[in-house]
Scaffold this motif. Structure first.
Motif, short mmCIF file in Angstrom:
data_model
loop_
_atom_site.label_atom_id
_atom_site.label_comp_id
_atom_site.label_asym_id
_atom_site.label_seq_id
_atom_site.Cartn_x
_atom_site.Cartn_y
_atom_site.Cartn_z
N HIS A 374 67.92 73.28 13.78
CA HIS A 374 68.73 72.54 14.75
C HIS A 374 68.56 73.15 16.14
N PRO A 375 67.96 72.42 17.07
CA PRO A 375 67.92 72.89 18.46
C PRO A 375 69.25 72.58 19.15
N ASN A 431 67.97 67.55 18.15
CA ASN A 431 67.22 66.61 17.33
C ASN A 431 67.95 65.28 17.56
N HIS A 434 69.74 63.62 14.72
CA HIS A 434 70.96 64.34 14.32
C HIS A 434 72.09 64.05 15.31
N MET A 439 76.05 64.87 15.12
CA MET A 439 75.98 66.30 15.42
C MET A 439 76.16 66.59 16.92
CU CU Z 1 70.11 69.13 14.15
#
Ligand code: CU
Ligand code: C2O
Ligand code: CU
Length: 446
Positions: A374-375, A431, A434, A439
């Protein structure tokens, strides 16, 4: 300026501390929101996901879940969140975004940030570069002019007729957000674009170049290397991170870059024979996605550029003991109202919920824990990486960041000071799939 249909969008060059107002005009059939990524921007111009710029005559789609807060992400039904955020500031057709740009010079980028539909909007081209410069940086003598190349790297997939292919549940991007089930982890393309061109070859002098690299991909990670015809790797000399110059150069042979990260790199082509080629490769790719672009050395040339041993002396050196608070956030997959999605601290994004309240001027340490890659990106502030799973940061964590790549299973500690402006901001996974599927979280600066 007629910029219809250009990708990337027009590049904007600004001077530090000299405010810029950009008027965006929405002629698309769907709402947009513009965010200047990495900008130290007052909340009203930061592009909050519900601060929509509506198309003319936009009729909001019916919302199947009524008030629907916190519902409707993922592979399920439309959310219509934008219509239920009491703080949303919606405009019709145009909006002026004002950026004070009172910040360290660096490569920023602007992109769409519309609630639930950011990923397909970026995929379809709503992204561009914004460079901030100042006298001190120019005085360093780094390669400049035609020897400074901003490189926006993005993967895309195309249909047989050349149209962009994206696995949206609602290709009109009106009602039902999310992507088809196999793409929940992120949409990957099989074509690598640099500044909008597939696998370009750029002619260079046998001299130093400054490559200002942005990973503008929705979900693809790269591990970059520069390889000559003889198989030898050229050094990637990093002089800057997301939020500007490092204190001193850091030399890499391989450089991982996650979505939304930027690296400011010096590559020296002077040792490459005229006619030779240097390929920029992605070690994480396979087949054609191993190639990113190439440089063809066309001629010998004089080179007056320098890479000074000291690049900057103004990096913040926040210490753990400065922090008034330590917070923990888990970035994990989970169940949403209507399917699978991505959660921060067990919750999907809800514009009506304040997740974090931070006091202007406070220093905090955040511990970010990941299941898969996860960035993680914070709006408004730059931060420094303190540790990765209890160990020291990696060489490419140097400098001031605004996006940090959490690797699978990792816990990354960052430290920042909430400086700049009060108001409603965000932090989220970059992302883009995401992000659209839950997120994201609110960061209220008071
Ligand atoms: Cu992510
Ligand atoms: Cu690139 Cu919320 O941003
Ligand atoms: Cu941002």
């Amino acid at each position: 300026m007629d910029v219809r249909g250009t990708f990337p969008g027009p590049t904007i060059e600004s001077r530090r501390g000299r405010p810029v107002t950009v008027t965006h005009r929405n002629e698309l059939p769907v709402p947009t929101v513009v965010h200047l990524h990495g900008g130290r921007t007052p909340a009203a111009s930061d592009g909050y996901p519900t601060d929509l710029v509506l198309p003319r005559g936009w009729a909001a789609p019916a919302t199947p879940h009524g008030s629907g807060h916190g519902s409707g992400h993922g592979s399920g039904h439309g959310s219509g969140h934008g219509m239920h955020d009491p703080r949303a500031v919606v405009t019709e057709v145009t909006r002026d975004y004002t950026f004070p740009l009172d910040q360290r010079p660096t490569l920023l980028w602007y992109h769409d940030h519309r609630m639930d539909f950011t990923a397909p909007a970026i995929w379809r081209g709503l992204a561009g570069l914004h460079l901030v410069r100042d006298d001190a940086e120019e005085a360093l003598g780094l390669p400049a002019g035609p020897r400074e190349l901003p490189l926006m790297i993005a993967d895309r997939a195309f249909a047989a007729d050349g149209a962009l292919a994206y696995p949206a549940l609602d290709p009109a991007l009106r009602e039902r957000p999310g992507v088809r089930e196999p793409y929940l982890a992120g949409a990957l393309g099989d074509v690598i674009l640099v500044n909008g061109a597939p696998w370009p070859v750029h002619e260079v002098d046998a001299a130093r170049y400054r490559l200002r690299v942005l990973n503008a991909s929705n979900a693809r990670h790269y591990e970059l290397e520069a390889v000559g015809d003889d198989g030898r790797r050229l050094d990637l000399v990093q002089v800057g991170a997301d939020q500007g110059l490092l204190a001193a150069p850091v030399t890499h042979r391989l450089l991982p870059i996650a979505p939304a990260e930027r690296y400011d790199l010096i590559v020296d082509f002077s040792g490459v024979p005229v006619g030779g080629r240097v390929r920029l490769l992605n070690r994480l790719g396979s087949g054609r996605t191993r190639d990113v672009m190439a440089f063809r050395v066309a001629r010998k040339a004089a080179d007056g550029s320098r890479v000074p041993a000291t690049l900057s002396t103004d990096l913040p050196d926040w210490r753990r003991s400065d922090a008034v608070r330590v917070r923990d956030f888990a970035f994990r997959t989970g169940h949403l109202h209507s399917g699978r999605g991505w959660l921060i601290g067990g919750l999907p994004f809800d514009p009506a919920r304040t997740d974090v309240t931070a006091r202007l001027g406070d220093v905090e340490v955040w511990r970010l824990i990941a299941d898969v890659h996860h960035p993680v990106h914070l709006h408004l502030v730059g931060f420094r990486v303190l540790s990765r799973s209890g160990r020291p940061p990696l060489p490419h964590d140097a400098g001031l960041k605004d996006t940090v790549s959490l690797r699978p299973g990792e816990a990354v500690e960052i430290i920042t000071r909430f400086d700049g402006y009060r108001g409603r901001y965000l932090f989220h996974c970059h992302n883009a799939e995401h992000e659209d599927m839950g997120m994201m979280a609110n960061l209220e600066i008071t």
